[in-house]
Design an enzyme around this catalytic site. Structure first.
Site, short mmCIF file in Angstrom:
data_model
loop_
_atom_site.label_atom_id
_atom_site.label_comp_id
_atom_site.label_asym_id
_atom_site.label_seq_id
_atom_site.Cartn_x
_atom_site.Cartn_y
_atom_site.Cartn_z
N SER A 90 8.08 -36.44 34.56
CA SER A 90 7.23 -37.63 34.57
C SER A 90 7.88 -38.73 33.74
O SER A 90 8.87 -38.50 33.03
CB SER A 90 5.84 -37.32 33.99
OG SER A 90 5.94 -36.93 32.62
N ILE B 265 9.79 -41.68 31.93
CA ILE B 265 11.20 -42.07 31.86
C ILE B 265 12.10 -40.95 32.37
O ILE B 265 13.10 -41.19 33.04
CB ILE B 265 11.58 -42.44 30.41
CG1 ILE B 265 10.76 -43.64 29.93
CG2 ILE B 265 13.07 -42.77 30.32
CD1 ILE B 265 10.93 -43.94 28.46
N GLN C 53 5.71 -28.60 32.95
CA GLN C 53 4.81 -28.64 34.10
C GLN C 53 5.06 -27.43 35.01
O GLN C 53 6.19 -26.94 35.11
CB GLN C 53 5.01 -29.93 34.88
CG GLN C 53 4.66 -31.19 34.11
CD GLN C 53 3.19 -31.19 33.69
OE1 GLN C 53 2.31 -30.82 34.46
NE2 GLN C 53 2.94 -31.59 32.45
N ASP D 14 9.51 -24.67 28.10
CA ASP D 14 8.77 -25.06 26.91
C ASP D 14 9.81 -25.40 25.84
O ASP D 14 10.46 -24.50 25.31
CB ASP D 14 7.86 -23.92 26.45
CG ASP D 14 7.13 -24.23 25.16
OD1 ASP D 14 7.30 -25.35 24.61
OD2 ASP D 14 6.38 -23.34 24.68
N TYR E 151 3.22 -38.35 14.74
CA TYR E 151 4.09 -38.95 15.76
C TYR E 151 5.25 -39.72 15.12
O TYR E 151 6.42 -39.47 15.45
CB TYR E 151 3.29 -39.86 16.69
CG TYR E 151 4.11 -40.40 17.83
CD1 TYR E 151 4.31 -39.65 18.98
CD2 TYR E 151 4.70 -41.66 17.76
CE1 TYR E 151 5.07 -40.14 20.03
CE2 TYR E 151 5.47 -42.16 18.79
CZ TYR E 151 5.65 -41.39 19.93
OH TYR E 151 6.41 -41.88 20.96
N LYS F 68 9.36 -39.00 15.33
CA LYS F 68 10.32 -39.95 15.87
C LYS F 68 11.30 -40.46 14.80
O LYS F 68 12.47 -40.70 15.10
CB LYS F 68 9.58 -41.12 16.53
CG LYS F 68 8.83 -40.72 17.80
CD LYS F 68 9.76 -40.11 18.83
CE LYS F 68 9.07 -39.80 20.14
NZ LYS F 68 9.99 -39.27 21.16
N ILE G 89 5.71 -48.29 26.60
CA ILE G 89 5.88 -48.29 28.05
C ILE G 89 4.62 -47.68 28.66
O ILE G 89 4.09 -46.69 28.15
CB ILE G 89 7.11 -47.46 28.47
CG1 ILE G 89 8.36 -47.98 27.77
CG2 ILE G 89 7.31 -47.50 29.98
CD1 ILE G 89 9.55 -47.09 27.93
N THR H 94 3.36 -45.40 30.59
CA THR H 94 3.60 -44.12 31.26
C THR H 94 2.48 -43.16 30.87
O THR H 94 1.67 -43.45 29.98
CB THR H 94 4.95 -43.52 30.84
OG1 THR H 94 4.86 -43.11 29.46
CG2 THR H 94 6.10 -44.51 31.00
#
EC number: 1.1.1.352
Length: 278
Positions: free
Chosen positions: A25, A27, A48, A71, A187, A191, A220, A222
């Site tokens: 999914s 990018i 997925q 995973d 988060y 990052k 973005i 998404t």
């Protein structure tokens, strides 16, 4: 500020092989689509289910694309994905590894969560925090980076299939790798960690014959930011009216430039369409 020259010869990607984590999914999928169109052998590794992967393969029919359930928080699962990617290519070697798997922004500063746990007590232990952002976005990327540097050193068994020796490792950071975020802790911790991994690793990956670059996209639109959009909407805020989103296409172009430009490696600060920054 240096501007990135995105003029690349896509013909140099013909016949090369790539592993993209998180390629089902956003990018990752858009990059897989572009690289397959350029004639690459692309393995998508994503959590997925296989049915999702089969639908992607049907959509990309005509290209050299393989799907493996993975995973990224599991070392063994990633090893399996790497081995499948290597076996999928005619050269039996990898040229590009893109560590793009990630989970969405988890709100709440660490202080918020500590306060929500109530007054400190010695007779009851607090529940452990949710650190999935760190497990997927940082530990998962670290595993991919480690295994990428390990397996990218494999020599092709069929050099005629791809005679180019250029190898590339691309790490996925975000604007959260650079910007303070008092509304969240895990988060940005993940990052900033990826950025730290990049900055410490780039100085030495050339010893292994591998170029290393970091993508750090602005927001973005998404599926990754869907929870954030929902939380903002609950507060009466429409993100689309408050922010100018970066485009997926710009990120794909930056990723492709990292993959195809043999001179691009750990470059000092570059800004590209709100997308690439090192």
């Amino acid at each position: 500020m240096e501007v990135l020259d995105t003029t690349v010869d896509l013909g140099t990607l013909q016949g090369k092989s790539a592993l993209i984590t998180g390629g089902a999914s956003g990018i990752g999928l858009a990059t897989a689509r572009a690289w397959a169109a350029a004639g690459m052998y692309v393995t998508i590794a994503d959590i997925q289910p296989l049915e999702t992967g089969q639908n992607i393969l049907a959509d990309l029919a005509g290209g050299h694309v393989h799907y493996v359930c993975c995973d990224v928080t599991s070392w063994e699962s990633q090893i399996t994905a790497f081995k499948e990617a290597i076996q999928f290519t005619p050269s039996k070697a990898l040229d590009i590894v893109a560590a793009f798997a990630g989970v969405s922004f988890a709100g709440g500063n660490q202080v918020d969560h500590v306060l929500a746990a109530g007054d400190p007590r010695l007779d009851v232990n607090p529940s452990p925090p949710d650190i999935r952002n760190i497990q997927v976005n940082l530990i998962g990327v670290y595993y991919t980076s480690w295994l990428g540097l390990y397996y990218l050193r494999l020599s092709p068994t069929n050099k005629a299939a791809n005679p180019s020796p250029d190898k590339s490792l691309i790490l996925m950071g975000s604007i959260g790798s650079y910007m303070d975020s008092p509304k969240a802790s895990t988060y940005p911790a993940s990052k900033f960690g990826v950025r730290g991994l990049f900055r410490s690793t780039r100085a030495r990956t050339r010893e292994l014959g591998v170029r290393c670059n970091l993508l750090a996209p602005w927001f973005i639109d998404t599926p990754l930011i869907a929870p954030m959009k929902k939380a903002m909407a609950a507060r009466g805020i429409d993100m689309a009216q408050r922010l100018t989103f970066a485009s997926v296409d710009a990120c794909v172009e930056a990723a492709t430039t990292c993959a195809a430009n043999p001179q691009l490696h750990g470059t000092p600060p570059i800004r590209y369409a709100y997308c690439l920054k090192t």
